[in-house]
Scaffold this active site. Structure first.
Site, PDB file in Angstrom:
ATOM      1  N   ASP A 263      33.851  39.304  34.757  1.00  0.00           N
ATOM      2  CA  ASP A 263      32.879  40.247  35.275  1.00  0.00           C
ATOM      3  C   ASP A 263      33.289  41.595  34.662  1.00  0.00           C
ATOM      4  OD1 ASP A 263      30.899  41.621  36.559  1.00  0.00           O
ATOM      5  OD2 ASP A 263      31.169  40.600  38.461  1.00  0.00           O
TER       6      ASP A 263
HETATM    7  C1  BGC Z   1      28.238  42.487  38.069  1.00  0.00           C
HETATM    8  C2  BGC Z   1      27.774  41.317  37.236  1.00  0.00           C
HETATM    9  C3  BGC Z   1      26.954  41.821  36.083  1.00  0.00           C
HETATM   10  C4  BGC Z   1      27.778  42.819  35.277  1.00  0.00           C
HETATM   11  C5  BGC Z   1      27.047  43.402  34.088  1.00  0.00           C
HETATM   12  C6  BGC Z   1      28.929  43.556  37.241  1.00  0.00           C
HETATM   13  O1  BGC Z   1      29.167  44.688  37.991  1.00  0.00           O
HETATM   14  O2  BGC Z   1      29.094  42.047  39.087  1.00  0.00           O
HETATM   15  O3  BGC Z   1      27.060  40.402  37.996  1.00  0.00           O
HETATM   16  O4  BGC Z   1      26.502  40.762  35.307  1.00  0.00           O
HETATM   17  O5  BGC Z   1      28.145  43.901  36.122  1.00  0.00           O
HETATM   18  O6  BGC Z   1      26.054  44.257  34.473  1.00  0.00           O
END
Ligand code: BGC
Length: 684
Positions: A263
């Site tokens: 993530d």
């Molecule tokens: C989120 C993800 C997301 C990523 C990119 C993170 O903060 O938890 O689900 O895909 O950001 O935007």
């Protein structure tokens, strides 16, 4: 003739030679695994390092010298997100980056319709492909454990069987476009509060029976090409580089051969990232989302620090090679697959799919005295009250925000259906614009809004209140949880005031989470709706007016009060923890499994949903007396539509075990099917 042939050979041979001398990694006729090894053998150490971490907010660099393309990613999971500037969370402001917004995954789950899930994935994949994305960051399959979790709307509910059946076709639909789906957030990210740090303690049994099955189905049945590690910890190790979760369960036990992506900012250690199965590090800064140096990609755990450790011999290069193999495999499946389709976007079919999912997902919860459907012409004056009738609910919520080409609000849908002259609108309450980290003031005077709403409620023949949550901070929004189960922005008080002047009131809750319903006994009709995307208003007005006969079923239980929910029953250490640890004391008894076990009646149970027609079941039989989990069992019955409207019923099969050797849930969903029947029609 001979001369002609030899001339032809002279012309053809350079071409033949060129084909023959194509490097293996570029030669389509060679098996992918051979091409991967060839590409790998041509890459320098520095080139390999570059491929396993970000070069911008949403891309990795590929290997430009060898012509291996960059990998481009986008959120996910409800549509293709707008473009961002290279190194910032600022929208790029392009004019060609709008999308079709599909309903939130709670809505998709509420359809109980795997075929629709496939169409959803296919349409989303087509848009992602057209927009030149190689990975779409979705679907989300974390289990709905508490109604406070800010991201439940991006997931598929509380039941592992339902989410497993729904996630597989979504993945297949996306990936047939040569775009990887990326299942997230692996795993135990069941709350947003303290998500970056919390260590989850959970029994093996709950992990395997409740929290892993949808991920497992996505890998073993959906053959997913990418998985995203979550922010939180399990067994005190961050999930994005967790030996047990990634190396042993995901990759060894399930045979996952794709890439494990962090993530954004969830890597915390080079050694662990190298050894514990992480393949691509994405993020904003060097240390999570909190602090950083601009353009810090070289400082990522998987960048220079990784390179240095390999150069010094602290880490073997073979660890890096294993990651590059997976990244190259992803490339051959996506942007190096020359035969992948071209994709398309904003097509009429996409709009249709978005609308259909929305219509099939809406759940009718209460319908006293046939309050719904409100056929056109039944009332002269319909009061539409509530901010959610006009709020663009594809915005906000964090990374799942979208920029739809069009979004029909419920008010627009109602006006289109009933005619402007029959609709009286009043906003009633107000929230500020969505913001990821705080609630911004709305600028409107709350008291005047209430006065105006009560005025039109008095005047109208019927009141429809459109409320619920929204995508603002501490509502249905990433990064934090709700603070309680109540409706925000004074909605309960407003509903009371409306009921004082007009008893003919129905409520439409738009949310991704259960809300408490103190007014339930005094209203005539209740609809649980969702973040419905581009066609929200059309779908909502369709159900309200009876053009659509509702068939959605709740993908989670709605408890009467928060303490009735399994996670909250055990107090703070179960939810939300003490900011360092939390203990899933509810074990396998999540959602309806908890309500059944403790005999706590929910306000509305999992799987519940009414229709405008009545279905009758009879002659239930099974082909076996005793059920064994490893065997299949055939359940037969007759079902008939006894009402006057065509409609669909979701038949749900729950299993129970008599005298189990370990405690088991009272019942567990093990099968479901959607059956469409005309009035009077019978089916076996
Ligand atoms: C989120 C993800 C997301 C990523 C990119 C993170 O903060 O938890 O689900 O895909 O950001 O935007």
């Amino acid at each position: 003739m001979r001369k002609f042939c030899s001339l032809l050979l002279v012309f053809i041979s350079p071409v033949l030679m060129a084909v023959a001398s194509l490097p293996v990694y570029l030669d389509d006729s060679k098996p992918i695994e051979e091409r991967i090894e060839d590409a790998l053998s041509r890459m320098t150490l520095e080139e390999k390092i570059a491929m396993c971490h970000a070069q911008s907010k949403f891309s990795t660099p590929g290997c430009p010298r060898l012509g291996i393309p960059e990998i481009w990613m986008s959120d996910g999971p409800h549509g293709v997100r707008m473009e961002f500037v290279w190194d910032d969370w600022e929208h790029a402001g392009w004019t060609n980056d709008s999308c079709t917004a599909y309903p939130a995954l709670t809505c998709l789950a509420a359809t109980f319709n795997p075929e629709l899930s496939y169409l959803y994935g296919k349409a989303l994949g087509e848009e992602a492909r057209f927009r030149k994305k190689d990975i779409i960051l979705g679907p989300g399959v974390n289990i709905y454990r508490t109604p406070l979790s800010g991201r439940n709307f991006e997931y598929m509910g509380e039941d592992p069987f339902l989410s497993s059946r729904m996630v597989v076709p979504y993945i297949q639909g996306v990936q047939q476009n040569g775009v990887a789906a990326c299942m997230k957030h692996f795993v135990l990210n069941n709350q947003e509060k303290w998500r970056d740090v919390i260590n989850v303690e959970v029994s093996d049994r709950a992990l395997y029976e409740i929290y892993l099955p949808a991920f497992k189905a996505g890998v073993t049945e959906g053959n997913i090409w990418a998985v995203m590690g979550s922010y939180n910890k399990y067994k005190h190790e961050y999930c994005s580089h967790n030996d047990l979760l990634i190396n042993k369960i995901l990759k060894a036990d399930w045979g996952f051969d794709g890439v494990l992506v962090t993530d954004w900012g969830s890597a915390h250690d080079t050694e662990q990232a190298a050894r514990n199965g992480l393949d691509i590090e994405m993020g904003t800064w060097t240390n999570g989302l909190t602090w950083g140096i601009s353009s810090a990609y070289d400082n990522y755990y998987m960048a220079q620090p990784f390179l240095k450790k390999i150069q010094s011999g602290e880490l073997p290069e073979s660890l890096l090679d294993e990651k590059i193999r997976r990244i190259l495999r992803l490339g051959y499946r996506t942007n190096m697959n020359k035969s992948r389709p071209l994709g398309c976007k904003l097509t009429p079919e996409h709009t249709e799919i978005s609308r259909k999912v929305a219509e099939e997902g809406i759940v009718l919860l209460k319908n006293q005295k046939n309050f719904f459907p409100i056929e056109k012409g039944r009332y002269k004056k319909i009061a539409v009250i509530g901010e959610n009738a006009i709020k663009k609910l594809t915005q906000g919520g964090g990374s799942s925000e979208l920029k739809p080409q069009k979004e029909i609000t419920p008010l627009q849908g109602m006006i289109e259906k009933y005619g402007e002259e029959h609709i009286l609108f009043s906003q009633g309450y107000a929230s500020g614009p969505p913001d990821y980290s705080r609630e911004l003031p709305s600028g409107l005077d709350a008291d005047s809004l209430v006065v105006a709403a009560v005025e039109i409620a008095k005047e109208a023949d019927v009141v429809l209140f459109f409320g619920g949550l929204n995508k603002n901070f501490q509502q249905d929004c990433e990064g934090d949880d709700r603070i309680n189960m109540d409706l925000p922005y004074g909605q309960n008080e407003l509903i009371e005031k409306i009921l004082e002047v007009n008893k003919n009131t129905g409520i439409i809750i738009i949310s991704g989470n259960a809300v408490s319903m103190p007014w339930l006994n005094r209203i005539n009709g209740l609809i649980q709706s969702w973040y419905l995307g581009s066609q929200a208003g059309k779908a909502t007005a369709g159900v309200i007016s009876g053009r659509v006969n509702p068939s959605g079923k709740l993908p989670f239980s709605i408890p009467v009060k928060l303490e009735d929910n399994s996670a909250h029953y055990f107090g703070q250490m179960s939810y939300p923890g003490d900011s360092i640890n939390q203990y899933y004391m509810d074990d396998i008894f999540v959602g309806y499994r908890w309500h059944d076990r403790k005999k706590i009646k929910p306000q509305f149970p999992f799987g519940y949903g009414l229709s405008y027609t009545t279905f009758h079941y009879e002659k239930l039989s099974t082909d076996k007396k005793n059920y064994h989990p490893e065997e299949s069992i055939k359940v037969s019955f007759m079902i008939s539509n006894e009402g006057e409207k065509a409609g669909a019923e979701i038949v749900q099969i729950y299993m129970t075990q008599k005298n189990p050797s370990v405690e088991r849930p009272v019942k567990e969903l093990k099968g479901f099917d959607k059956i469409y029947l005309q009035p009077g029609e019978k089916n076996k």
